[in-house]
Design a protein around this motif. Structure first.
Motif, short mmCIF file in Angstrom:
data_model
loop_
_atom_site.label_atom_id
_atom_site.label_comp_id
_atom_site.label_asym_id
_atom_site.label_seq_id
_atom_site.Cartn_x
_atom_site.Cartn_y
_atom_site.Cartn_z
N TRP A 180 0.83 -1.23 0.04
CA TRP A 180 0.07 -0.16 0.04
C TRP A 180 0.91 1.26 -0.07
N LEU A 181 0.86 1.92 -1.21
CA LEU A 181 1.44 3.11 -1.22
C LEU A 181 0.90 4.52 -1.03
N GLY A 182 -0.71 4.38 -0.47
CA GLY A 182 -1.35 5.47 -0.52
C GLY A 182 -2.06 5.85 -1.55
N ASN A 183 -2.08 5.26 -2.56
CA ASN A 183 -2.64 5.45 -4.00
C ASN A 183 -4.11 4.66 -3.99
N VAL A 184 -5.38 5.16 -4.12
CA VAL A 184 -6.48 4.42 -4.27
C VAL A 184 -6.55 3.90 -5.75
N ASP A 185 -5.72 4.46 -6.73
CA ASP A 185 -5.66 3.45 -7.98
C ASP A 185 -5.22 2.08 -7.81
N LEU A 186 -4.77 1.58 -6.75
CA LEU A 186 -4.28 0.10 -6.42
C LEU A 186 -5.51 -0.52 -5.97
N LEU A 187 -6.49 0.07 -5.46
CA LEU A 187 -7.60 -0.80 -4.89
C LEU A 187 -8.31 -1.04 -6.31
N LEU A 188 -8.44 -0.20 -7.15
CA LEU A 188 -9.14 -0.42 -8.37
C LEU A 188 -8.49 -1.38 -9.15
N ALA A 189 -7.13 -1.19 -9.17
CA ALA A 189 -6.29 -2.28 -9.82
C ALA A 189 -6.35 -3.73 -9.17
N ILE A 190 -6.52 -3.62 -7.85
CA ILE A 190 -6.72 -5.18 -7.35
C ILE A 190 -8.11 -5.66 -7.61
N ILE A 191 -9.16 -4.74 -7.70
CA ILE A 191 -10.41 -5.30 -7.89
C ILE A 191 -10.42 -5.85 -9.31
N LYS A 192 -9.89 -4.98 -10.15
CA LYS A 192 -10.03 -5.62 -11.67
C LYS A 192 -8.97 -6.57 -11.86
N LEU A 193 -7.76 -6.56 -11.27
CA LEU A 193 -6.96 -8.08 -11.55
C LEU A 193 -7.95 -9.10 -11.07
N LEU A 194 -8.56 -9.25 -10.04
CA LEU A 194 -9.32 -10.31 -9.56
C LEU A 194 -10.49 -10.61 -10.40
N GLU A 195 -11.12 -9.54 -11.05
CA GLU A 195 -12.27 -9.98 -11.96
C GLU A 195 -11.85 -10.44 -13.10
N ASP A 196 -10.51 -10.03 -13.63
CA ASP A 196 -10.22 -10.51 -14.95
C ASP A 196 -9.76 -12.03 -14.74
N LYS A 197 -9.29 -12.27 -13.61
CA LYS A 197 -9.07 -13.80 -13.37
C LYS A 197 -10.38 -14.66 -13.24
N MET A 198 -11.31 -13.92 -12.51
CA MET A 198 -12.54 -14.58 -12.55
C MET A 198 -13.22 -14.98 -13.97
N ASN A 199 -12.86 -14.23 -14.77
CA ASN A 199 -13.84 -14.26 -15.95
C ASN A 199 -12.96 -14.71 -17.04
N ALA A 200 -11.66 -15.09 -16.98
CA ALA A 200 -10.66 -15.12 -17.89
C ALA A 200 -11.30 -16.42 -18.75
N ASP A 201 -11.47 -17.64 -18.23
CA ASP A 201 -11.62 -18.56 -19.10
C ASP A 201 -12.84 -18.41 -20.04
N ASN A 202 -14.07 -17.81 -19.81
CA ASN A 202 -15.00 -17.59 -20.71
C ASN A 202 -14.58 -16.44 -21.47
N ASP A 203 -14.18 -15.27 -20.99
CA ASP A 203 -13.84 -13.98 -21.69
C ASP A 203 -12.80 -14.29 -22.95
N ILE A 204 -11.65 -14.83 -22.30
CA ILE A 204 -10.47 -15.07 -23.17
C ILE A 204 -10.71 -16.28 -24.19
N ASN A 205 -10.93 -17.39 -23.59
CA ASN A 205 -10.99 -18.45 -24.68
C ASN A 205 -12.30 -18.63 -25.39
#
Length: 995
Positions: free
Chosen positions: A140-165
């Motif tokens: 945590w570097l005090g940047n709220v952008d990191l929270l957005l990035a964490i949420i998007k990273l996890l959403e990408d992982k959850m949806n990868a099989d369907n959305d990518i393949n």
């Protein structure tokens, strides 16, 4: 590559609404009050996330719930669901990681992220912890952008099989084991991707599509060692946009200072053109990275985020597509978007095209913009030698054209003057409703989009005309800004109302939009009503309001004046006397009616001073007049040469069942063909003197032409046959000296144009999609050549409301002695109740020369019935509603709107072929009005006029008589059998029917 191959290749659009189905909506934050306060900087994490989402045009920002300790989180998880747990360790790191293990044991599917401040001491302590319950650790570097990035990273992982393949969404692989570094890189990377996606999403046609397109942005997957990176490549490598990798990370369980280079070698062996960006804090690695053909970025650079963004923009296909000379690297051309690529594809030098295609640069650029279907085809096309360049250019051009056409289908785009072009199909101006017809057209367009066969239906393209809808809010603005309601709602004559409307001013902002429209559409325009009430499911206002047509002229200011007057004329028609009468008949309030206006290219082509389609027609999915082997469910079509107004006005059309096109009753005998086929047709008069002042009559510039005269030009080929008087036969060609007969024989019997199968398709699909019987309108152009047979335009669809009442079969079998009327050609279905009056035209001394006088008298009679909210049976000779007074009484629907049963009865000296109620069909079916055709002189039906004459009259004039009974009449119709009866009151049946 031929048309059919192109269609099969990619005419399946990306279902963006099916992407990102799994989302993070509820976040549980486990942090001490102090840590949470420091994290929020005296604000709320939830608010900061919300503003971050809004700034990037993202939907559904997550809600954050905070607890202080892991044990509190356990209690809360027992009663509430969360999609993500973020834990901030306090002084006791072990409590956090032990708590994470416990939470993971309770809810193994919820991702758990540990967010910790960065320091060397923290890093040392972290190395001793058990990470079994933690999915990711971030610094945590005090940047709220990191929270957005964490949420998007996890959403990408959850949806990868369907959305990518399954869909083809692209992936960017980040390989980095430094917590501090990937915590810094991910926010930068996501911020870049989301902003790029926001830019590209503006190519969407409306705001809803724009939001959905954001879901097609490339996903980011994080690998923290060599094995994880290889595993991700093996799973998603076919859809990888590029790789960003560190040089030093774990490989085989041990830290390897060259793992990134080994990974690059492995990836290059699998895909020699995959863009790879290597970042390293050791400058010595720059040379080795270049040897692999990869980009090198210095991790220690103070402008690292800028360098990373530039490298991604250049190598991963973002930004403009720069066409370069492969020998010098010099920029030749810069492509901004797909439309730009289409316009410049033939300007790209062969060697540059070969170079960029060989390295998958074009497909990568398209992938980055979420243009998956077209990118897939281009990536799969193997460009083997520079000699293929002309063919490849044409292929790419055809792909883009087809893709853009497909994207415009089934979408109501926002009209933008800088984007409306030849591939735009359906757009709206304003924010209000599209109205009934507008909704119908949008629905048709969605049906066509779901059925790619419409692109090439046995050589014919099925589509809708290019359409722009001016929404109802423009109507409101026009009415209020010009203060038109006082005169509109008054009883002033139609002409005065029209004059007041024509003197009003439309909003100035429409001018530039109209000029943009004129640049694209070089055909005449039809300006059609599309009110809120029109074509609705249970009270369609079919044919009540005006439709004007204007020719295309080169002077855009003259076009502007004509279009503006036509729009105002349609607006004015809402308040004409006929419309007000119809409103009263349907118990609607006139000032609740809102009008949208459809501006649509007129289907057809010019022949001399006139413009008209080859044919137009209406179809119905239920046919209550089946002949031979037909059944009602086969449907029925009526078609005629020229503009469809001819059919609406009651002209002679050709009737056929689309499933039995060989059996056309009207052409089955020579005498019928000569007597019962079309001799005239309607066309738009393009001469200047015909486009002056607009009149209440919307047909003021419509010409009524003779088939015989126009057929000589060859413009009616395939639709007309030639009568040979010497041999007494009709020949299926348009040559010779004899009379031209509209038979459509070459279309229906010889199948030079697949009208029958196309209309069957429209009726079947329309009924299936609408879930009820439908009526359709269409117009087409026959242009048989080597590449196509022409076009068919689907103009309208609306529901037919079929009455479900069961008819008492016993009354249908009563003898004529118990009946007033019997018809063996009855239109409608069910029981008609609460009718006790009969209005009939006296057959004695009837003369068709008086038909106009009779029409005016019946209009007055109908008004009295309407005021009393009372129905009646209407009986008269010839065709009700025909505009030709020689064929029948020229009433319009509002003049007979209170009739519950309408009867056409022929006289011995006045025999007109029955119209079968075509003029009023939609209104008849919607209001449950019956329509009888009776010809007593040929024993086809029964009409006891002597009985009516013997009864006292409530009203008796020179032409018309009204008889009223004490009790309601028993009226029954079996539309499937085409049988209908009206029982005499003294037969003792009416009480059983109406009680």
């Amino acid at each position: 590559m031929n048309e059919e191959s192109l269609s099969q290749l990619y005419l399946k659009d990306t279902a963006f609404q099916n992407l990102m189905q799994r989302r993070i909506f509820n976040v549980l934050l486990v942090a001490s009050p102090y840590d949470a306060f420091m994290m929020e900087e005296d604000g709320r994490v939830e608010e900061q996330l919300y503003f971050e989402y809004v700034a990037l045009n993202l939907s559904s920002p997550p809600r954050v719930t905070r607890v202080s300790r892991p044990c509190e989180a356990e209690e809360l998880l027992a009663t509430k669901n969360f999609d993500l747990i973020i834990m901030m360790p306090g002084i006791d790191l072990s409590e956090t990681f032990e708590g994470a293990k416990n939470l993971k044991a309770i809810n193994p599917d919820i991702p758990i992220v540990v967010l910790t401040p960065f320091s060397k001491e923290v890093s040392r302590r972290l190395s001793n912890e058990d990470f079994a319950g933690v999915d990711y650790v971030f610094s945590w570097l005090g940047n709220v952008d990191l929270l957005l990035a964490i949420i998007k990273l996890l959403e990408d992982k959850m949806n990868a099989d369907n959305d990518i393949n399954e869909v083809g969404v692209q992936m960017i692989l980040l390989v980095e084991d430094s917590v501090r570094f990937y915590s810094s890189v991910l926010p930068t990377l996501y911020k870049f991707l989301l902003k790029q996606s926001l830019i590209f999403s503006t190519e969407a046609l409306n705001e809803h599509e724009q939001m959905l397109r954001m879901r097609g942005r490339p996903k980011v997957m994080l690998a923290r060692d060599y094995e994880e990176a290889v595993e991700l490549y093996e799973r998603y490598g076919k859809h990888m946009l590029g790789v960003i990798s560190d040089v030093s990370f774990r490989m085989g369980g041990e830290k390897d200072s060259h793992a990134g280079l080994k990974l690059a070698a492995y990836l290059r062996g699998r895909d020699p053109y995959l863009p790879i960006i290597i970042e390293s804090s050791e400058e010595d690695n720059r040379k080795r990275v270049k040897e692999f053909g990869c980009q090198f970025i210095d991790k220690n650079s103070k402008k690292f985020p800028v360098d990373l963004g530039s490298a991604i923009m250049r190598d991963f296909g973002f930004g403009d597509f720069i066409i370069r000379d492969p020998e010098t690297g010099e920029e030749i051309l810069r492509i901004h978007d797909l439309k730009d690529l289409q316009h410049h594809i033939f300007d790209i030098p062969a060697k540059s095209l070969f170079y960029h295609a060989s390295y998958n640069d074009i497909s990568r650029w398209l992938y980055s913009r979420a243009l998956f279907p077209i990118a897939e085809v281009i990536k799969g096309h193997r460009f083997k030698s520079i000699e293929e360049a002309p063919a490849v250019r044409q292929l790419f051009f055809d792909l883009i054209v087809k893709y853009r056409k497909m994207k415009n289908r089934g979408v109501v785009a926002i009209f933008r003057k800088d984007r409306f072009d030849h591939y735009s199909n359906f757009a709206r101006i304003g924010q209000g409703s599209l109205g009934g017809k507008g909704r119908g057209l949008a629905f048709i367009d969605s049906i066509i989009k779901k059925n790619p066969v419409c692109d090439n239906f046995e050589g014919v393209t099925l589509t809708i005309p290019r359409t722009v809808v001016i929404c109802t809010d423009i109507f409101d603005e026009f009415m209020e800004s010009n203060n038109l309601y006082p005169i509109a709602l008054s009883d002033r004559p139609d002409e005065e109302i029209l004059k007041a409307f024509l003197s009003g001013r439309l909003p100035e902002r429409l001018i530039e939009d109209f000029f943009a429209l004129f640049e694209v559409v070089d055909k005449p325009l039809a300006i059609r009503s599309s009110s809120l009430l029109e074509d609705s499911h249970y009270q369609p206002f079919a044919g009540i309001y005006s439709t004007y047509m204007i020719p295309h002229v080169s002077d855009r200011y003259e076009m502007l004046a004509m279009l503006s007057d036509a729009i105002k004329g349609v607006y004015a028609s809402v308040f004409y006397a006929d419309s007000k009468a119809y409103m009263a008949a349907t118990q609607n309030v006139i000032d609740q009616e809102k009008m949208a206006v459809i501006i649509q290219e007129v289907v057809g082509r010019s022949v001399g001073d006139y413009y008209f389609p080859s044919f137009s027609g209406v179809g119905r999915s239920l046919n209550y007049y089946p002949i031979n082997d037909e059944v009602p469910e086969d449907g029925v079509v009526e078609t005629a040469v020229g503009l469809g107004k001819y059919i609406v006005d009651g002209g002679l059309s050709l009737r056929f069942s689309p499933r039995h096109p060989d059996k056309v009753l009207q052409t089955s005998e020579l005498s019928l063909a000569l007597r019962d086929t079309q001799t005239r047709f309607y066309a738009l008069d393009m001469r200047e003197q015909m486009i002056s002042d607009f009149k209440v009559d919307d047909g003021f510039n419509i010409a009524r032409l003779r088939i015989q005269d126009v057929a000589k030009s060859g413009a009616l080929r395939y639709m007309v046959s030639t009568y040979d008087p010497y041999d007494q036969v009709i020949r299926d060609c348009d040559e010779g000296d004899g009379r031209r007969v509209v038979t459509f024989a070459n279309v229906l019997q010889h199948r030079v144009y697949p009208l029958a199968v196309l209309t069957d398709f429209m009726l079947s699909k329309g009924s299936e999609e609408m879930g009820r019987p439908v009526e359709i309108e269409f117009a087409g152009v026959i242009d048989v050549n080597d590449t196509s047979k022409g076009m068919l335009y689907w103009l309208q669809i609306r529901p037919i409301v079929e009455r479900k009442e069961i008819v008492d079969e016993s009354i249908l079998g009563l003898p004529d002695s118990s009946l007033l009327l019997r018809s063996n050609a009855a239109l409608g279905h069910g029981t008609i109740e609460n009718v006790s009056a009969i209005v009939y035209v006296k057959p004695q001394g009837f003369n068709s020369a008086n038909n106009s006088l009779i029409a005016r008298e019946i209009e007055k009679i109908n008004r009295n019935f309407t005021e009393r909210n009372e129905g009646y049976v209407l009986i008269g000779p010839g065709r009700w509603g025909s505009s030709d007074t020689a064929l029948g009484i020229p009433v319009k629907w509002p003049h007979i709107s209170s009739a519950r049963l309408i009867v056409e009865s022929s006289l011995s000296n006045y025999r007109i072929e029955p119209s079968q109620g075509t003029h009023f069909f939609q209104n008849l079916t919607s209001f449950g009005v019956g329509y009888f055709t009776i010809n007593p002189s040929s024993n086809d039906g029964f009409y006891d006029v002597d009985y009516l004459d013997s009864l006292p009259a409530e009203y008796d004039s020179r032409f018309v008589r009204i008889v009223r009974f004490d009790t309601p009449l028993a009226i029954g119709i079996n539309g499937r059998k085409g049988q209908g009866v009206v029982v005499r009151p003294d037969a003792g049946i009416q009480n059983d029917m109406t009680n």
